[in-house]
Design a protein around this motif. Structure first.
Motif, PDB file in Angstrom:
ATOM      1  N   VAL A  42      58.309  49.322  44.118  1.00 45.87           N
ATOM      2  CA  VAL A  42      58.141  48.166  43.555  1.00 45.87           C
ATOM      3  C   VAL A  42      59.224  46.972  44.042  1.00 45.87           C
ATOM      4  N   ILE A  43      58.967  46.029  44.685  1.00 44.64           N
ATOM      5  CA  ILE A  43      60.133  44.961  45.387  1.00 44.64           C
ATOM      6  C   ILE A  43      60.446  44.199  44.307  1.00 44.64           C
ATOM      7  N   GLY A  44      61.655  43.979  43.716  1.00 44.55           N
ATOM      8  CA  GLY A  44      61.907  43.155  42.887  1.00 44.55           C
ATOM      9  C   GLY A  44      63.297  42.419  43.234  1.00 44.55           C
ATOM     10  N   LYS A  45      63.321  41.888  44.530  1.00 46.79           N
ATOM     11  CA  LYS A  45      64.460  41.432  45.065  1.00 46.79           C
ATOM     12  C   LYS A  45      64.464  39.830  44.770  1.00 46.79           C
ATOM     13  N   GLY A  46      64.146  39.369  43.653  1.00 52.68           N
ATOM     14  CA  GLY A  46      64.264  38.080  43.283  1.00 52.68           C
ATOM     15  C   GLY A  46      63.145  37.068  43.700  1.00 52.68           C
ATOM     16  N   VAL A  47      62.935  35.792  43.379  1.00 54.70           N
ATOM     17  CA  VAL A  47      61.969  34.648  43.634  1.00 54.70           C
ATOM     18  C   VAL A  47      62.533  33.601  44.482  1.00 54.70           C
ATOM     19  N   LEU A  48      61.635  33.051  45.025  1.00 53.00           N
ATOM     20  CA  LEU A  48      61.956  31.906  45.686  1.00 53.00           C
ATOM     21  C   LEU A  48      60.816  30.522  45.422  1.00 53.00           C
ATOM     22  N   PRO A  49      61.470  29.538  44.918  1.00 57.18           N
ATOM     23  CA  PRO A  49      60.513  28.419  44.685  1.00 57.18           C
ATOM     24  C   PRO A  49      59.178  28.522  45.715  1.00 57.18           C
ATOM     25  N   ALA A  50      58.088  28.394  45.179  1.00 54.34           N
ATOM     26  CA  ALA A  50      56.667  28.193  45.973  1.00 54.34           C
ATOM     27  C   ALA A  50      56.469  26.849  46.388  1.00 54.34           C
ATOM     28  N   LEU A  51      56.983  26.410  47.574  1.00 52.93           N
ATOM     29  CA  LEU A  51      57.076  24.889  48.029  1.00 52.93           C
ATOM     30  C   LEU A  51      56.459  24.842  49.504  1.00 52.93           C
ATOM     31  N   SER A  52      56.093  26.034  50.049  1.00 55.90           N
ATOM     32  CA  SER A  52      55.782  25.834  51.427  1.00 55.90           C
ATOM     33  C   SER A  52      54.782  24.762  51.879  1.00 55.90           C
ATOM     34  N   PHE A  53      54.041  24.454  50.970  1.00 54.69           N
ATOM     35  CA  PHE A  53      53.044  23.188  51.162  1.00 54.69           C
ATOM     36  C   PHE A  53      53.300  21.782  51.045  1.00 54.69           C
ATOM     37  N   VAL A  54      54.730  21.762  50.551  1.00 57.61           N
ATOM     38  CA  VAL A  54      55.291  20.404  50.047  1.00 57.61           C
ATOM     39  C   VAL A  54      55.906  19.616  51.471  1.00 57.61           C
ATOM     40  N   THR A  93      39.158  20.814  51.713  1.00 56.67           N
ATOM     41  CA  THR A  93      38.740  19.826  50.912  1.00 56.67           C
ATOM     42  C   THR A  93      39.878  18.927  50.283  1.00 56.67           C
ATOM     43  N   ALA A  94      39.672  17.642  50.224  1.00 54.38           N
ATOM     44  CA  ALA A  94      40.752  16.641  49.686  1.00 54.38           C
ATOM     45  C   ALA A  94      40.621  16.414  48.291  1.00 54.38           C
ATOM     46  N   ILE A  95      41.705  16.746  47.437  1.00 53.24           N
ATOM     47  CA  ILE A  95      41.179  16.228  46.009  1.00 53.24           C
ATOM     48  C   ILE A  95      42.478  14.849  45.864  1.00 53.24           C
ATOM     49  N   GLU A  96      41.555  13.995  45.276  1.00 56.35           N
ATOM     50  CA  GLU A  96      42.681  12.550  45.355  1.00 56.35           C
ATOM     51  C   GLU A  96      43.387  12.541  43.908  1.00 56.35           C
ATOM     52  N   PHE A  97      44.560  11.826  43.899  1.00 51.90           N
ATOM     53  CA  PHE A  97      45.276  11.851  42.589  1.00 51.90           C
ATOM     54  C   PHE A  97      45.908  10.425  42.455  1.00 51.90           C
ATOM     55  N   ASP A  98      46.170  10.029  41.200  1.00 54.13           N
ATOM     56  CA  ASP A  98      47.032   8.917  40.904  1.00 54.13           C
ATOM     57  C   ASP A  98      48.401   9.471  40.578  1.00 54.13           C
ATOM     58  N   LYS A  99      48.392  10.744  39.967  1.00 54.18           N
ATOM     59  CA  LYS A  99      49.725  11.147  39.381  1.00 54.18           C
ATOM     60  C   LYS A  99      49.442  12.696  39.768  1.00 54.18           C
ATOM     61  N   LEU A 100      50.670  13.322  40.319  1.00 52.34           N
ATOM     62  CA  LEU A 100      50.378  14.662  40.644  1.00 52.34           C
ATOM     63  C   LEU A 100      51.554  15.533  40.269  1.00 52.34           C
ATOM     64  N   LEU A 101      51.279  16.670  39.612  1.00 58.81           N
ATOM     65  CA  LEU A 101      52.490  17.691  39.135  1.00 58.81           C
ATOM     66  C   LEU A 101      52.416  18.592  40.261  1.00 58.81           C
ATOM     67  N   ILE A 102      53.529  19.133  40.708  1.00 58.80           N
ATOM     68  CA  ILE A 102      53.791  20.360  41.388  1.00 58.80           C
ATOM     69  C   ILE A 102      54.289  21.324  40.519  1.00 58.80           C
ATOM     70  N   ALA A 103      53.613  22.278  40.090  1.00 64.51           N
ATOM     71  CA  ALA A 103      54.165  23.346  38.904  1.00 64.51           C
ATOM     72  C   ALA A 103      53.613  24.766  39.816  1.00 64.51           C
ATOM     73  N   SER A 104      53.933  24.859  40.979  1.00 63.16           N
ATOM     74  CA  SER A 104      53.589  26.133  41.670  1.00 63.16           C
ATOM     75  C   SER A 104      54.484  27.481  41.447  1.00 63.16           C
ATOM     76  N   GLY A 105      55.593  27.308  40.584  1.00 61.52           N
ATOM     77  CA  GLY A 105      56.118  28.397  40.258  1.00 61.52           C
ATOM     78  C   GLY A 105      57.093  29.156  41.480  1.00 61.52           C
ATOM     79  N   ALA A 106      57.050  30.372  41.464  1.00 54.96           N
ATOM     80  CA  ALA A 106      57.703  30.994  42.451  1.00 54.96           C
ATOM     81  C   ALA A 106      57.055  32.151  43.164  1.00 54.96           C
ATOM     82  N   ASP A 107      57.575  32.442  44.462  1.00 54.64           N
ATOM     83  CA  ASP A 107      56.786  33.773  45.019  1.00 54.64           C
ATOM     84  C   ASP A 107      58.023  34.688  45.095  1.00 54.64           C
ATOM     85  N   PRO A 108      57.572  36.026  45.116  1.00 52.77           N
ATOM     86  CA  PRO A 108      58.749  37.068  45.135  1.00 52.77           C
ATOM     87  C   PRO A 108      59.253  36.926  46.466  1.00 52.77           C
TER      88      PRO A 108
END
Ligand SMILES: Cc1cc2nc3c(=O)[nH]c(=O)nc-3n(C[C@H](O)[C@H](O)[C@H](O)COP(=O)(O)OP(=O)(O)OC[C@H]3O[C@@H](n4cnc5c(N)ncnc54)[C@H](O)[C@@H]3O)c2cc1C
Length: 419
Positions: free
Chosen positions: A237-249, A99-114
């Motif tokens: 528990v895997i706690g090796k840091g995080v990477l910004p979640a931006l694979s869809f950008v 599905t496509a969601i339309e926007f005029d203004k977009l915020l990417i605040a997808s955080g981080a992935d382990p």
């Protein structure tokens, strides 16, 4: 105006509130992978240790979406952005693939992935990351049958996981590459003090080795390390840091480095598209260079500033500052800014350690301003020191005076320059 927000973490939440304050009528849609309402992510480690019940995690009223007239699209992960036609793609319902969601203004605040670990057998049951409330729910379910846990990584998350499991009475082995935990936040002296405290409470620490493979029959039972040893573990528990979640950008339209690069209005190179929180990269005040400071207070500030700019009120962000306050058994730890300056810089470092009191105070100066600090069990006026770093306030008393927790904050900004 159609506002679209990707994520429902704290950066998204604060952005939505800022937009709604300034624009009572605009349509706000929030697409989020997690279906849980906005919650306090740092507190999931307190849920693990048993200090806080899971129902204390939400940071907003359960009517948050209704109250702010937000259309939530929960449990859906955005898969792409069509910058030119101003649309975001999410998996569709029923027969439609997307599905496509339309926007005029977009915020990417997808955080981080382990950050994933490269080892065989990571798909076995009872091997966890610790990023979401769902991860912690899984860990809580595994606790009753767990006796030995292995934690990978001595960063903030690995360290908090080890602490939480120790408090649950589980035998914990912590595997770290550096010789001490929290190597990004503290120096060797403070790191060893923290390590001693953890060892005093039963932690087993292995340094310099990595996991090659996990073994088990469906559920994890052991870990095979690069040094040839095998560790029994019924939970990892895997706690090796995080990477910004931006694979869809889309990198052609939106500049990325480690994170999504933004300007002081939290706007990306694509007009009307903003980024905030753990996924965003802007100037670090102490380092004076681009940096991703993936911490809660910066996600709050960046989300709010992005929201205001999206709703048409220009507000500038000054930059971020790494900082943390942590309690671990009998130690209070506070850090901020540059704690380990590179040797070839002109930074001046002063320190005071008191083995008898188990206290430590370290300050890093850059010219006449304070650039960083690390303190253990002597964190008085830490907030004042942080604001001196943040505001680059010239220090007008001898720098050594700030090693005294009773320094006179007013004098810092008056009188002749000594530092
Ligand atoms: C165990 C732990 C302890 C921590 N301790 C501290 C601490 O002591 N002090 C501190 O300052 N910070 C701490 N942090 C870091 C802090 O939690 C983060 O900095 C903060 O939560 C970042 O907020 P955010 O809104 O940018 O991202 P997040 O809180 O990660 O929210 C992002 C949301 O976006 C969703 N999402 C991701 N990709 C997509 C997509 N493609 N489509 C739709 N939705 C998507 C995610 O599922 C998530 O719900 C800790 C974090 C953890 C995990």
């Amino acid at each position: 105006m159609k506002y679209l927000i990707i994520g429902n973490g704290v950066a998204s939440t604060c952005a939505a509130e800022a937009i709604r304050q300034l624009d009572p009528e605009g349509a706000i849609t929030m697409v989020a992978d997690e279906a849980f309402p906005p919650y306090c992510r740092p507190m999931i480690s307190m849920v693990l240790e048993g200090a806080v019940p899971p129902d204390r995690l939400p940071i907003r009223d359960k009517n948050f979406y209704d109250n702010l007239k937000i259309t939530p699209v929960l449990g859906k992960r955005a898969t792409g952005i069509d910058v030119k036609n101003r649309r975001v793609f999410v998996p569709g319902n029923g027969d439609s693939a997307q599905t496509a969601i339309e926007f005029d203004k977009l915020l990417i605040a997808s955080g981080a992935d382990p950050r994933p670990v490269r080892a065989e057998g990571t798909g076995l049951k009872n091997i966890f990351y610790m990023r979401t409330e769902q991860h912690v729910r899984g860990m809580l379910a595994a606790l009753p049958s767990a006796r030995n846990a292995l934690v990978l990584g001595g960063g903030l998350v690995g360290f908090k996981a080890a602490y939480g499991l120790l408090r649950r009475g589980i035998r914990v082995t912590l595997l770290i590459r550096s010789g001490y935990p929290l190597a990004m936040q503290v120096d060797e002296t403070a790191g060893k003090m923290i390590l001693d405290e953890l060892i005093r409470h039963g932690l087993d620490v292995r340094v310099g080795a990595e996991v090659r493979a996990f073994g088990g029959n469906g559920t994890v039972q052991s870990a095979h390390l690069s040094d040839g040893t095998e560790i029994p573990c019924d939970m990892a528990v895997i706690g090796k840091g995080v990477l910004p979640a931006l694979s869809f950008v889309p990198r052609d339209d939106i500049d990325t480095d480690l994170g999504i690069m933004v300007d002081e209005h939290m706007e990306t190179r694509a007009p009307g598209i903003f980024a905030a929180g753990d996924v965003a990269e802007f100037i670090d005040i102490a380092r004076q260079t681009r940096w991703v400071n993936a911490i809660w207070p910066e996600a709050v500030a960046q989300g709010r500033i992005a929201g205001m700019n999206m709703a048409g009120r220009p507000v500038a962000y000054r930059g971020s500052l790494s900082r943390n306050v942590i309690r671990i058994f009998g130690l209070d730890i506070m850090t901020g800014g540059i704690v380990n300056p590179p040797e070839n810089t002109s930074c001046r470092v002063i320190r005071r350690i008191s083995p008898a009191q188990n206290t430590y105070r370290k300050l890093v100066f850059h010219g006449e301003t304070l650039a960083g600090m690390a303190m253990i069990n002597n964190i008085d006026q830490g907030g004042v020191l942080l604001s001196l770093i943040q505001n680059k306030t010239p220090i007008r008393i001898p720098g050594e005076a700030l090693l005294e927790p009773s320094f006179n904050a007013r004098q810092v900004m008056g009188g002749p320059v000594f530092a």
